[in-house]
Design a protein around this motif. Sequence first.
Motif, PDB file in Angstrom:
ATOM      1  N   PRO A   1      31.924 -22.855 -22.000  1.00 47.35           N
ATOM      2  CA  PRO A   1      33.298 -22.624 -22.483  1.00 47.35           C
ATOM      3  C   PRO A   1      34.349 -22.743 -21.377  1.00 47.35           C
ATOM      4  CG  PRO A   1      31.818 -20.966 -23.377  1.00 47.35           C
ATOM      5  CD  PRO A   1      31.047 -21.738 -22.357  1.00 47.35           C
ATOM      6  N   SER A   2      34.082 -22.145 -20.221  1.00 49.79           N
ATOM      7  CA  SER A   2      35.074 -22.213 -19.146  1.00 49.79           C
ATOM      8  C   SER A   2      35.195 -23.629 -18.592  1.00 49.79           C
ATOM      9  CB  SER A   2      34.737 -21.227 -18.033  1.00 49.79           C
ATOM     10  OG  SER A   2      33.491 -21.543 -17.455  1.00 49.79           O
ATOM     11  N   ASN A   3      34.074 -24.338 -18.476  1.00 46.54           N
ATOM     12  CA  ASN A   3      34.139 -25.720 -17.986  1.00 46.54           C
ATOM     13  C   ASN A   3      34.859 -26.615 -18.986  1.00 46.54           C
ATOM     14  OD1 ASN A   3      32.768 -25.018 -15.673  1.00 46.54           O
ATOM     15  ND2 ASN A   3      30.781 -25.708 -16.410  1.00 46.54           N
ATOM     16  N   THR A   4      34.620 -26.398 -20.274  1.00 45.14           N
ATOM     17  CA  THR A   4      35.304 -27.188 -21.294  1.00 45.14           C
ATOM     18  C   THR A   4      36.804 -26.916 -21.271  1.00 45.14           C
ATOM     19  OG1 THR A   4      33.320 -27.094 -22.665  1.00 45.14           O
ATOM     20  CG2 THR A   4      35.351 -27.722 -23.758  1.00 45.14           C
ATOM     21  N   ALA A   5      37.181 -25.660 -21.140  1.00 41.62           N
ATOM     22  CA  ALA A   5      38.603 -25.321 -21.071  1.00 41.62           C
ATOM     23  C   ALA A   5      39.253 -25.931 -19.829  1.00 41.62           C
ATOM     24  CB  ALA A   5      38.783 -23.811 -21.071  1.00 41.62           C
ATOM     25  N   SER A   6      38.551 -25.906 -18.713  1.00 34.94           N
ATOM     26  CA  SER A   6      39.081 -26.469 -17.473  1.00 34.94           C
ATOM     27  C   SER A   6      39.279 -27.980 -17.598  1.00 34.94           C
ATOM     28  CB  SER A   6      38.133 -26.159 -16.316  1.00 34.94           C
ATOM     29  OG  SER A   6      38.521 -26.815 -15.147  1.00 34.94           O
TER      30      SER A   6
ATOM     31  N   LYS B   1       4.930 -23.391 -13.903  1.00 35.76           N
ATOM     32  CA  LYS B   1       5.631 -22.212 -14.430  1.00 35.76           C
ATOM     33  C   LYS B   1       6.935 -21.986 -13.678  1.00 35.76           C
ATOM     34  CE  LYS B   1       1.446 -20.019 -16.064  1.00 35.76           C
ATOM     35  NZ  LYS B   1       0.427 -19.001 -15.855  1.00 35.76           N
ATOM     36  N   LEU B   2       6.920 -22.207 -12.360  1.00 34.13           N
ATOM     37  CA  LEU B   2       8.129 -22.036 -11.558  1.00 34.13           C
ATOM     38  C   LEU B   2       9.207 -23.025 -11.998  1.00 34.13           C
ATOM     39  CD1 LEU B   2       9.608 -20.851  -9.010  1.00 34.13           C
ATOM     40  CD2 LEU B   2       8.624 -22.783  -7.776  1.00 34.13           C
ATOM     41  N   TYR B   3       8.843 -24.304 -12.128  1.00 36.54           N
ATOM     42  CA  TYR B   3       9.824 -25.311 -12.521  1.00 36.54           C
ATOM     43  C   TYR B   3      10.299 -25.095 -13.958  1.00 36.54           C
ATOM     44  CZ  TYR B   3       8.883 -27.807  -8.214  1.00 36.54           C
ATOM     45  OH  TYR B   3       8.756 -28.153  -6.895  1.00 36.54           O
ATOM     46  N   TYR B   4       9.410 -24.642 -14.824  1.00 35.29           N
ATOM     47  CA  TYR B   4       9.816 -24.336 -16.193  1.00 35.29           C
ATOM     48  C   TYR B   4      10.856 -23.214 -16.193  1.00 35.29           C
ATOM     49  CZ  TYR B   4       9.666 -22.766 -21.017  1.00 35.29           C
ATOM     50  OH  TYR B   4      10.023 -22.374 -22.274  1.00 35.29           O
ATOM     51  N   ASN B   5      10.592 -22.164 -15.441  1.00 37.35           N
ATOM     52  CA  ASN B   5      11.534 -21.040 -15.377  1.00 37.35           C
ATOM     53  C   ASN B   5      12.863 -21.462 -14.770  1.00 37.35           C
ATOM     54  OD1 ASN B   5       9.777 -19.245 -16.577  1.00 37.35           O
ATOM     55  ND2 ASN B   5       8.925 -18.532 -14.649  1.00 37.35           N
ATOM     56  N   GLN B   6      12.816 -22.308 -13.739  1.00 41.01           N
ATOM     57  CA  GLN B   6      14.065 -22.799 -13.154  1.00 41.01           C
ATOM     58  C   GLN B   6      14.855 -23.632 -14.158  1.00 41.01           C
ATOM     59  OE1 GLN B   6      12.841 -24.851  -9.580  1.00 41.01           O
ATOM     60  NE2 GLN B   6      12.826 -22.970  -8.365  1.00 41.01           N
ATOM     61  N   GLY B   7      14.150 -24.421 -14.969  1.00 44.77           N
ATOM     62  CA  GLY B   7      14.820 -25.213 -15.993  1.00 44.77           C
ATOM     63  C   GLY B   7      15.468 -24.337 -17.052  1.00 44.77           C
ATOM     64  N   VAL B   8      14.779 -23.270 -17.448  1.00 42.52           N
ATOM     65  CA  VAL B   8      15.340 -22.348 -18.435  1.00 42.52           C
ATOM     66  C   VAL B   8      16.572 -21.658 -17.876  1.00 42.52           C
ATOM     67  CG1 VAL B   8      14.897 -20.187 -19.677  1.00 42.52           C
ATOM     68  CG2 VAL B   8      13.170 -21.986 -19.667  1.00 42.52           C
ATOM     69  N   ILE B   9      16.517 -21.234 -16.629  1.00 46.02           N
ATOM     70  CA  ILE B   9      17.663 -20.571 -16.000  1.00 46.02           C
ATOM     71  C   ILE B   9      18.837 -21.532 -15.877  1.00 46.02           C
ATOM     72  CG2 ILE B   9      18.475 -19.563 -13.826  1.00 46.02           C
ATOM     73  CD1 ILE B   9      15.639 -18.321 -13.558  1.00 46.02           C
ATOM     74  N   ALA B  10      18.566 -22.777 -15.459  1.00 41.51           N
ATOM     75  CA  ALA B  10      19.648 -23.762 -15.323  1.00 41.51           C
ATOM     76  C   ALA B  10      20.278 -24.069 -16.682  1.00 41.51           C
ATOM     77  CB  ALA B  10      19.115 -25.043 -14.690  1.00 41.51           C
ATOM     78  N   THR B  11      19.459 -24.166 -17.721  1.00 43.63           N
ATOM     79  CA  THR B  11      19.989 -24.408 -19.060  1.00 43.63           C
ATOM     80  C   THR B  11      20.840 -23.229 -19.525  1.00 43.63           C
ATOM     81  OG1 THR B  11      18.055 -25.762 -19.581  1.00 43.63           O
ATOM     82  CG2 THR B  11      19.354 -24.963 -21.440  1.00 43.63           C
ATOM     83  N   GLY B  12      20.380 -22.014 -19.256  1.00 43.05           N
ATOM     84  CA  GLY B  12      21.159 -20.826 -19.606  1.00 43.05           C
ATOM     85  C   GLY B  12      22.487 -20.796 -18.876  1.00 43.05           C
ATOM     86  N   ASN B  13      22.471 -21.130 -17.586  1.00 44.05           N
ATOM     87  CA  ASN B  13      23.724 -21.167 -16.821  1.00 44.05           C
ATOM     88  C   ASN B  13      24.672 -22.235 -17.355  1.00 44.05           C
ATOM     89  OD1 ASN B  13      23.038 -19.059 -15.122  1.00 44.05           O
ATOM     90  ND2 ASN B  13      22.115 -20.398 -13.593  1.00 44.05           N
ATOM     91  N   PHE B  14      24.113 -23.378 -17.764  1.00 43.21           N
ATOM     92  CA  PHE B  14      24.942 -24.439 -18.326  1.00 43.21           C
ATOM     93  C   PHE B  14      25.660 -23.942 -19.575  1.00 43.21           C
ATOM     94  CE2 PHE B  14      25.265 -27.788 -21.557  1.00 43.21           C
ATOM     95  CZ  PHE B  14      26.163 -28.640 -20.935  1.00 43.21           C
TER      96      PHE B  14
END
Length: 123
Positions: free
Chosen positions: A88-93, A70-83
Amino acid sequence: MFKRLMKVGIKASILTSAVYYTIDQGLWEDTDQADKIYSDIYQAVAPYVKDVPVEVPELPSLSDFAASSKLYYNQGVIATGNFFKDLPSNTASVAGDLKSTLSTLLDAPPSQENSADSTSGKS
């Protein structure tokens, strides 16, 4: 060449079989099903692990496995959300960097060697 192709083919078939088996067993459906599969594997492997004469680390308990999954699943969801949040800002950069690099390359004068080769008729 054939040997390398066979090696890649064997690896691809093993990977495909493993993915198919995990889907068939329902590993990717929900955490309760994954816990049940882990419990089945634990019960099947645990007697053999105790008979091994080499020092082998203890298999994690079902509750530890559930908590860590559950911990790793939640970390994966958070990392995907951050990505997706930063996309947009990374693409513009990256687009800005690419534009400046291409404009620098296109505006740069030709090098001395290239102009000397083209005038002397060398190829």
